[in-house]
Design a protein around this motif. Structure first.
Motif, PDB file in Angstrom:
ATOM      1  N   ASP A 175      -2.861  12.229   2.024  1.00 50.73           N
ATOM      2  CA  ASP A 175      -3.378  13.570   2.302  1.00 50.73           C
ATOM      3  C   ASP A 175      -2.313  14.502   2.861  1.00 50.73           C
ATOM      4  O   ASP A 175      -2.574  15.691   3.069  1.00 50.73           O
ATOM      5  CB  ASP A 175      -4.558  13.495   3.264  1.00 50.73           C
ATOM      6  N   ASP A 211       0.891  14.906   1.399  1.00 48.75           N
ATOM      7  CA  ASP A 211       1.611  15.523   0.284  1.00 48.75           C
ATOM      8  C   ASP A 211       0.646  16.297  -0.598  1.00 48.75           C
ATOM      9  O   ASP A 211       0.125  15.794  -1.583  1.00 48.75           O
ATOM     10  CB  ASP A 211       2.325  14.449  -0.541  1.00 48.75           C
ATOM     11  N   ARG A 212       0.391  17.530  -0.210  1.00 47.52           N
ATOM     12  CA  ARG A 212      -0.551  18.364  -0.951  1.00 47.52           C
ATOM     13  C   ARG A 212       0.178  19.449  -1.741  1.00 47.52           C
ATOM     14  O   ARG A 212      -0.277  20.581  -1.845  1.00 47.52           O
ATOM     15  CB  ARG A 212      -1.572  18.994  -0.006  1.00 47.52           C
ATOM     16  N   ARG A 213       1.340  19.109  -2.294  1.00 45.90           N
ATOM     17  CA  ARG A 213       2.062  20.065  -3.132  1.00 45.90           C
ATOM     18  C   ARG A 213       1.180  20.500  -4.304  1.00 45.90           C
ATOM     19  O   ARG A 213       0.468  19.678  -4.882  1.00 45.90           O
ATOM     20  CB  ARG A 213       3.343  19.434  -3.679  1.00 45.90           C
ATOM     21  N   PRO A 230       0.136  21.560  -8.112  1.00 43.38           N
ATOM     22  CA  PRO A 230       0.628  21.068  -9.393  1.00 43.38           C
ATOM     23  C   PRO A 230       1.597  22.073 -10.017  1.00 43.38           C
ATOM     24  O   PRO A 230       1.498  23.286  -9.782  1.00 43.38           O
ATOM     25  CB  PRO A 230      -0.651  20.937 -10.229  1.00 43.38           C
ATOM     26  N   ALA A 241       3.884   9.549 -10.255  1.00 39.43           N
ATOM     27  CA  ALA A 241       4.214  10.763  -9.514  1.00 39.43           C
ATOM     28  C   ALA A 241       5.480  10.589  -8.683  1.00 39.43           C
ATOM     29  O   ALA A 241       6.300  11.508  -8.587  1.00 39.43           O
ATOM     30  CB  ALA A 241       3.042  11.163  -8.620  1.00 39.43           C
ATOM     31  N   SER A 242       5.646   9.405  -8.090  1.00 46.54           N
ATOM     32  CA  SER A 242       6.834   9.163  -7.270  1.00 46.54           C
ATOM     33  C   SER A 242       8.099   9.141  -8.125  1.00 46.54           C
ATOM     34  O   SER A 242       9.148   9.629  -7.711  1.00 46.54           O
ATOM     35  CB  SER A 242       6.695   7.839  -6.505  1.00 46.54           C
ATOM     36  N   ASP A 253       8.773  12.711  -8.968  1.00 49.75           N
ATOM     37  CA  ASP A 253       8.908  13.554  -7.782  1.00 49.75           C
ATOM     38  C   ASP A 253       7.952  14.744  -7.823  1.00 49.75           C
ATOM     39  O   ASP A 253       8.350  15.899  -7.625  1.00 49.75           O
ATOM     40  CB  ASP A 253      10.347  14.039  -7.604  1.00 49.75           C
ATOM     41  N   VAL A 254       6.676  14.448  -8.104  1.00 45.80           N
ATOM     42  CA  VAL A 254       5.623  15.457  -8.024  1.00 45.80           C
ATOM     43  C   VAL A 254       4.562  14.944  -7.065  1.00 45.80           C
ATOM     44  O   VAL A 254       4.594  13.782  -6.643  1.00 45.80           O
ATOM     45  CB  VAL A 254       5.000  15.749  -9.412  1.00 45.80           C
ATOM     46  N   SER A 255       3.614  15.789  -6.729  1.00 49.11           N
ATOM     47  CA  SER A 255       2.539  15.365  -5.835  1.00 49.11           C
ATOM     48  C   SER A 255       1.768  14.198  -6.443  1.00 49.11           C
ATOM     49  O   SER A 255       1.437  14.228  -7.636  1.00 49.11           O
ATOM     50  CB  SER A 255       1.579  16.521  -5.561  1.00 49.11           C
ATOM     51  N   LEU A 296      -1.196  13.558  -6.098  1.00 50.16           N
ATOM     52  CA  LEU A 296      -2.598  13.919  -6.317  1.00 50.16           C
ATOM     53  C   LEU A 296      -2.893  14.275  -7.768  1.00 50.16           C
ATOM     54  O   LEU A 296      -4.022  14.134  -8.230  1.00 50.16           O
ATOM     55  CB  LEU A 296      -2.981  15.085  -5.405  1.00 50.16           C
ATOM     56  N   TRP A 347      -5.944  21.760  -6.107  1.00 48.10           N
ATOM     57  CA  TRP A 347      -5.473  22.537  -7.250  1.00 48.10           C
ATOM     58  C   TRP A 347      -6.002  23.961  -7.124  1.00 48.10           C
ATOM     59  O   TRP A 347      -7.153  24.177  -6.732  1.00 48.10           O
ATOM     60  CB  TRP A 347      -5.947  21.907  -8.553  1.00 48.10           C
TER      61      TRP A 347
END
Length: 244
Positions: A74, A76-78, A80, A170-171, A174-176, A178, A194
Motif C-alpha cells: 500500500d 507504492d501507489r505510483r 499507472p 512490476a518489479s 520498475d512500475v507500481s 498495483l 488509478w
C-alpha cells in the motif's frame, strides 16, 4: 502464492471481522467447503481477503498489505503509466474512438452511448505485460519464478496472472505493483488509485497515426486469438468424430 491461516485469523481478529467459515463464505460468495479447505490447508487465496474487505467497507489494498507476502504494497501507489492505461483498452474502445474522429455524426451517436470496456478485459494481462516490458520481462519472470516461459505464455493466453507473478513483473519493469493486480482482476482500478477517466483521457490524447497503428495491432491480435480458438474447436471436433 497464498496466505497463511494463522495470519488470516490474526487479521480477522484485528479488523473485527467474523471468524466463522460460514460467515466468511457468505460474505465472499465462496462455497463453505472452499473456505474450510483453504483454512485447513493454510492456503487462503488473496481474493477471499479482497472480497471480505469489500463486504465490510474496508480498503482491500490495506488489507492485503497486512499479510507478509504483501507488506508495503500500500506504500507504492505510483499512478499507472500512459502505456499501462492504453494497454487496458479493447479493440472496441479503439474502433469507437477512430470512427468518432472521422465521422461527426458517429461521434455524436457513439459519444452519447458508448461506455469504455470494463477491467479486466480479454487479453488484458498480455497487453499489460507487453506495455511494461523493458525487453526481457518474460525470461526474467521465468528465471525468478521458476516457471517455464511456455507456461507463462499459457497463463497470459488464458488471461491469468497470479498476484505474486503480477508483482514480480512490476518489479522487473520498475512500475507500481498495483497495475498487475488491476489487470488480473484482483483489485478494481479505483482501489489501486488509478485516475478517474484515466483510460478515456489517454485514448483521447492519442495522435491519429498512433491510434491507427494501435487499431491495426489489436485487430491482428484479435484475429490470432480467434483463429487459435477455431483451430482448437476443429481439433476437438475431429477427436470426437474419431472416438465416435
Amino acid at each position: 502464492m497464498s496466505l497463511s491461516a494463522r495470519e488470516f485469523d490474526a487479521w480477522l481478529n484485528e479488523a473485527g471481522l467474523p471468524a466463522g467459515s460460514a460467515d466468511i463464505a457468505r460474505h465472499t460468495g465462496r462455497r463453505l467447503s472452499t473456505i474450510t479447505t483453504q483454512r485447513f490447508r493454510s492456503r487462503i487465496t488473496e481474493d477471499v481477503v479482497v472480497k471480505l474487505s469489500r463486504s465490510f467497507n474496508l480498503d482491500p489494498l490495506t488489507a492485503l498489505a497486512y499479510f507478509e507476502p504483501y507488506q508495503g504494497l500500500d506504500v507504492d501507489r505510483r499512478p499507472p503509466s500512459t502505456a499501462e492505461l492504453i494497454s487496458q483498452l479493447t479493440h472496441n474502445d479503439l474502433l469507437v474512438e477512430l470512427l468518432s474522429r472521422n465521422k461527426a455524426d458517429l461521434a455524436r451517436l457513439l459519444g452519447a452511448n458508448y461506455l469504455i470496456s470494463p477491467i479486466p478485459h480479454p487479453d488484458g494481462v498480455r497487453k499489460w505485460i507487453d506495455a511494461i516490458d523493458p525487453g526481457n520481462i518474460r525470461s526474467e519472470m521465468s528465471a525468478r519464478s521458476g516457471i517455464a516461459t511456455t507456461n507463462l505464455s499459457t497463463l497470459m493466453s488464458e488471461n491469468k496472472l497470479a498476484p505474486d507473478l503480477a508483482i514480480l513483473a512490476a518489479s522487473i519493469a520498475d512500475v507500481s505493483p498495483l497495475g498487475g493486480l488491476v489487470v488480473s482482476g484482483l483489485l478494481d482500478p479505483e482501489e489501486a488509485g488509478w485516475p478517474a477517466q484515466g483510460r478515456e483521457n489517454a485514448l483521447r490524447d492519442l495522435e491519429d497515426l498512433a491510434l491507427l497503428d494501435l487499431v491495426d495491432q489489436r485487430l491482428k491480435s484479435l484475429r490470432r486469438r480467434l483463429k487459435k480458438k477455431i483451430d482448437s474447436q476443429d481439433t476437438a471436433q475431429a477427436l470426437w468424430e474419431t472416438l465416435g
